[in-house]
Scaffold this motif. Structure first.
Motif, PDB file in Angstrom:
ATOM      1  N   ILE A 111       0.831  -1.208   0.000  1.00 13.88           N
ATOM      2  CA  ILE A 111       0.000   0.000   0.000  1.00 13.88           C
ATOM      3  C   ILE A 111       0.866   1.258   0.000  1.00 13.88           C
ATOM      4  O   ILE A 111       0.611   2.214  -0.747  1.00 13.88           O
ATOM      5  CB  ILE A 111      -0.950  -0.001   1.214  1.00 13.88           C
ATOM      6  CG1 ILE A 111      -2.011  -1.105   1.058  1.00 13.88           C
ATOM      7  CG2 ILE A 111      -1.627   1.344   1.382  1.00 13.88           C
ATOM      8  CD1 ILE A 111      -2.991  -0.876  -0.064  1.00 13.88           C
ATOM      9  N   VAL A 114       2.251   1.791  -3.385  1.00 10.76           N
ATOM     10  CA  VAL A 114       1.257   2.314  -4.328  1.00 10.76           C
ATOM     11  C   VAL A 114       1.128   3.830  -4.203  1.00 10.76           C
ATOM     12  O   VAL A 114       1.204   4.565  -5.187  1.00 10.76           O
ATOM     13  CB  VAL A 114      -0.110   1.627  -4.100  1.00 10.76           C
ATOM     14  CG1 VAL A 114      -1.205   2.343  -4.885  1.00 10.76           C
ATOM     15  CG2 VAL A 114      -0.036   0.167  -4.500  1.00 10.76           C
ATOM     16  N   PHE A 115       0.948   4.287  -2.973  1.00 10.13           N
ATOM     17  CA  PHE A 115       0.704   5.715  -2.769  1.00 10.13           C
ATOM     18  C   PHE A 115       1.965   6.563  -2.955  1.00 10.13           C
ATOM     19  O   PHE A 115       1.869   7.762  -3.206  1.00 10.13           O
ATOM     20  CB  PHE A 115       0.104   5.954  -1.384  1.00 10.13           C
ATOM     21  CG  PHE A 115      -1.320   5.493  -1.275  1.00 10.13           C
ATOM     22  CD1 PHE A 115      -2.351   6.221  -1.845  1.00 10.13           C
ATOM     23  CD2 PHE A 115      -1.638   4.317  -0.632  1.00 10.13           C
ATOM     24  CE1 PHE A 115      -3.666   5.795  -1.760  1.00 10.13           C
ATOM     25  CE2 PHE A 115      -2.949   3.879  -0.539  1.00 10.13           C
ATOM     26  CZ  PHE A 115      -3.963   4.628  -1.110  1.00 10.13           C
ATOM     27  N   TYR A 121      -0.602  12.486 -12.050  1.00 12.69           N
ATOM     28  CA  TYR A 121      -1.877  12.069 -12.606  1.00 12.69           C
ATOM     29  C   TYR A 121      -1.716  11.701 -14.083  1.00 12.69           C
ATOM     30  O   TYR A 121      -0.926  12.321 -14.804  1.00 12.69           O
ATOM     31  CB  TYR A 121      -2.910  13.185 -12.462  1.00 12.69           C
ATOM     32  CG  TYR A 121      -3.143  13.595 -11.033  1.00 12.69           C
ATOM     33  CD1 TYR A 121      -3.533  12.659 -10.089  1.00 12.69           C
ATOM     34  CD2 TYR A 121      -2.983  14.915 -10.637  1.00 12.69           C
ATOM     35  CE1 TYR A 121      -3.750  13.020  -8.769  1.00 12.69           C
ATOM     36  CE2 TYR A 121      -3.201  15.297  -9.317  1.00 12.69           C
ATOM     37  CZ  TYR A 121      -3.580  14.346  -8.397  1.00 12.69           C
ATOM     38  OH  TYR A 121      -3.785  14.713  -7.100  1.00 12.69           O
ATOM     39  N   LEU A 135      -1.403  -1.120 -10.478  1.00 19.95           N
ATOM     40  CA  LEU A 135      -2.362  -1.482  -9.437  1.00 19.95           C
ATOM     41  C   LEU A 135      -2.709  -2.975  -9.488  1.00 19.95           C
ATOM     42  O   LEU A 135      -2.873  -3.618  -8.444  1.00 19.95           O
ATOM     43  CB  LEU A 135      -3.631  -0.640  -9.573  1.00 19.95           C
ATOM     44  CG  LEU A 135      -3.480   0.851  -9.251  1.00 19.95           C
ATOM     45  CD1 LEU A 135      -4.781   1.592  -9.522  1.00 19.95           C
ATOM     46  CD2 LEU A 135      -3.052   1.049  -7.817  1.00 19.95           C
ATOM     47  N   SER A 200     -16.153  -0.426  -6.842  1.00 23.29           N
ATOM     48  CA  SER A 200     -16.095   0.939  -6.299  1.00 23.29           C
ATOM     49  C   SER A 200     -17.441   1.295  -5.692  1.00 23.29           C
ATOM     50  O   SER A 200     -18.484   0.781  -6.096  1.00 23.29           O
ATOM     51  CB  SER A 200     -15.708   1.930  -7.393  1.00 23.29           C
ATOM     52  OG  SER A 200     -16.635   1.865  -8.466  1.00 23.29           O
ATOM     53  N   ALA A 228      -9.285   0.117  -0.894  1.00 24.29           N
ATOM     54  CA  ALA A 228      -8.472   1.335  -0.973  1.00 24.29           C
ATOM     55  C   ALA A 228      -7.855   1.482  -2.361  1.00 24.29           C
ATOM     56  O   ALA A 228      -7.820   2.583  -2.924  1.00 24.29           O
ATOM     57  CB  ALA A 228      -7.386   1.300   0.096  1.00 24.29           C
ATOM     58  N   LEU A 229      -7.377   0.382  -2.938  1.00 22.91           N
ATOM     59  CA  LEU A 229      -6.773   0.443  -4.272  1.00 22.91           C
ATOM     60  C   LEU A 229      -7.817   0.754  -5.338  1.00 22.91           C
ATOM     61  O   LEU A 229      -7.547   1.518  -6.273  1.00 22.91           O
ATOM     62  CB  LEU A 229      -6.075  -0.886  -4.585  1.00 22.91           C
ATOM     63  CG  LEU A 229      -4.836  -1.215  -3.753  1.00 22.91           C
ATOM     64  CD1 LEU A 229      -4.215  -2.520  -4.219  1.00 22.91           C
ATOM     65  CD2 LEU A 229      -3.811  -0.099  -3.835  1.00 22.91           C
ATOM     66  N   THR A 231     -10.583   2.421  -4.853  1.00 27.72           N
ATOM     67  CA  THR A 231     -10.916   3.839  -4.661  1.00 27.72           C
ATOM     68  C   THR A 231      -9.835   4.731  -5.257  1.00 27.72           C
ATOM     69  O   THR A 231     -10.143   5.770  -5.870  1.00 27.72           O
ATOM     70  CB  THR A 231     -11.081   4.145  -3.159  1.00 27.72           C
ATOM     71  OG1 THR A 231     -12.125   3.323  -2.626  1.00 27.72           O
ATOM     72  CG2 THR A 231     -11.436   5.607  -2.939  1.00 27.72           C
ATOM     73  N   GLN A 232      -8.571   4.328  -5.096  1.00 25.58           N
ATOM     74  CA  GLN A 232      -7.461   5.076  -5.684  1.00 25.58           C
ATOM     75  C   GLN A 232      -7.597   5.131  -7.204  1.00 25.58           C
ATOM     76  O   GLN A 232      -7.441   6.187  -7.823  1.00 25.58           O
ATOM     77  CB  GLN A 232      -6.136   4.423  -5.292  1.00 25.58           C
ATOM     78  CG  GLN A 232      -4.900   5.031  -5.935  1.00 25.58           C
ATOM     79  CD  GLN A 232      -4.440   6.285  -5.223  1.00 25.58           C
ATOM     80  OE1 GLN A 232      -5.169   6.841  -4.405  1.00 25.58           O
ATOM     81  NE2 GLN A 232      -3.244   6.736  -5.535  1.00 25.58           N
ATOM     82  N   MET A 235     -10.455   7.536  -8.211  1.00 29.22           N
ATOM     83  CA  MET A 235     -10.066   8.944  -8.157  1.00 29.22           C
ATOM     84  C   MET A 235      -9.159   9.317  -9.339  1.00 29.22           C
ATOM     85  O   MET A 235      -9.334  10.371  -9.966  1.00 29.22           O
ATOM     86  CB  MET A 235      -9.333   9.240  -6.841  1.00 29.22           C
ATOM     87  CG  MET A 235     -10.161   9.075  -5.583  1.00 29.22           C
ATOM     88  SD  MET A 235     -11.571  10.226  -5.511  1.00 29.22           S
ATOM     89  CE  MET A 235     -12.921   9.133  -5.982  1.00 29.22           C
ATOM     90  N   LEU A 236      -8.229   8.446  -9.656  1.00 34.63           N
ATOM     91  CA  LEU A 236      -7.315   8.713 -10.769  1.00 34.63           C
ATOM     92  C   LEU A 236      -8.053   8.738 -12.098  1.00 34.63           C
ATOM     93  O   LEU A 236      -7.731   9.558 -12.983  1.00 34.63           O
ATOM     94  CB  LEU A 236      -6.204   7.652 -10.804  1.00 34.63           C
ATOM     95  CG  LEU A 236      -5.182   7.725  -9.665  1.00 34.63           C
ATOM     96  CD1 LEU A 236      -4.291   6.489  -9.677  1.00 34.63           C
ATOM     97  CD2 LEU A 236      -4.330   8.985  -9.780  1.00 34.63           C
TER      98      LEU A 236
END
Length: 253
Positions: A111, A114-115, A121, A135, A200, A228-229, A231-232, A235-236
């Motif tokens: 995790i 990843v972040f 972006y 991912l 999602s 969480a991934l 959701t990531q 957002m992207l």
């Protein structure tokens, strides 16, 4: 540091043996000297009768003492076995706890990776594909499955917008087609599918992201990490669609 039950129980057995041997010696001595002690009638009973009676009583006492000794020995042995089992169970629990902590540390490392690695972006389709690939590989690092599919579906027409699949080594991805309608209608929750899905959760988007992988019973921490991934990625993709179409429109103009 474990308490040495074996050592304590061994000492207790030694003490019991010594006590039993001491009592046995006394009883045997009394049995041997009984004829010498009794030389005359006692309460109108003949000498032979009194001797026989005392010998019988002393024999009963010896037998009773031996039974008590054996019961106590068996009790100590049972306590030792129980203590050994408790010690073994504790060691196994500690081993499992260390394994669990180790797996958690690995997953947290994924995790963090990843972040920390997604530091810009996506501005074109190629970069969006690279992020989905990253991912997907991260998901394979969290859960022990052979493959994973990331799919972005348009909610208006149930068409696939983007998709990326990744297999572990030479593993084969699910052969039959996974229907978008089945995903949108959550038919995978009926329990008769050979795959599992994390979707999602946003309700105000025109798309939905699905993380699809083989049937595997997720642990709670694994489930939260996959969410969480996803959701990531959600957002992207929102940022990507906004920046991509604005960028394309500007280029066309």
């Amino acid at each position: 540091m474990f308490f040495d039950y074996k050592k304590v129980n061994y000492k207790r057995i030694i003490v019991l043996k010594k006590v039993y041997a001491f009592l046995l010696i006394i009883l045997l001595t009394l049995i041997v000297i009984t004829p010498d002690i009794i030389k005359s009638k006692i309460l109108f009973f003949e000498e032979e009768f009194v001797e026989g009676f005392l010998l019988f009583v002393l024999s009963l006492i010896s037998y009773y003492v031996s039974i008590l000794y054996q019961k106590e020995i068996n009790k100590v042995k049972l306590e030792a076995q129980k203590s050994e089992k408790e010690k073994k169970d504790l060691e196994e629990n500690l081993t499992e706890a260390f394994k669990y902590i180790g797996s958690i540390n690995v997953q947290i490392g994924v995790i963090k990776s990843v972040f920390s690695k997604i530091n810009r972006y996506p501005k074109n389709k190629k970069e969006m594909k690279q992020i989905m690939e990253f991912l997907a590989n991260s998901i394979l690092g969290i859960i022990p499955v052979d493959w994973v599919v990331l799919r972005i579906v348009n909610l208006n027409n149930a068409q696939t917008i983007r998709e990326f699949s990744q297999a572990r080594g030479t593993a084969v991805i699910l052969k039959h087609e996974i229907s978008n309608n089945d995903l949108l209608n959550e038919r995978y929750k009926e329990g008769n599918c050979d795959y599992n899905v994390i979707a999602s959760q946003a309700e105000n988007t025109t798309f939905k992201i699905f993380c699809i992988f083989p049937n595997y019973k997720l642990k709670e921490n694994e489930k939260e990490m996959l969410k969480a991934l996803v959701t990531q990625l959600e957002m992207l993709f929102i940022i990507f669609t906004s920046k991509y179409y604005k960028y394309r429109e500007r280029e066309e103009n």
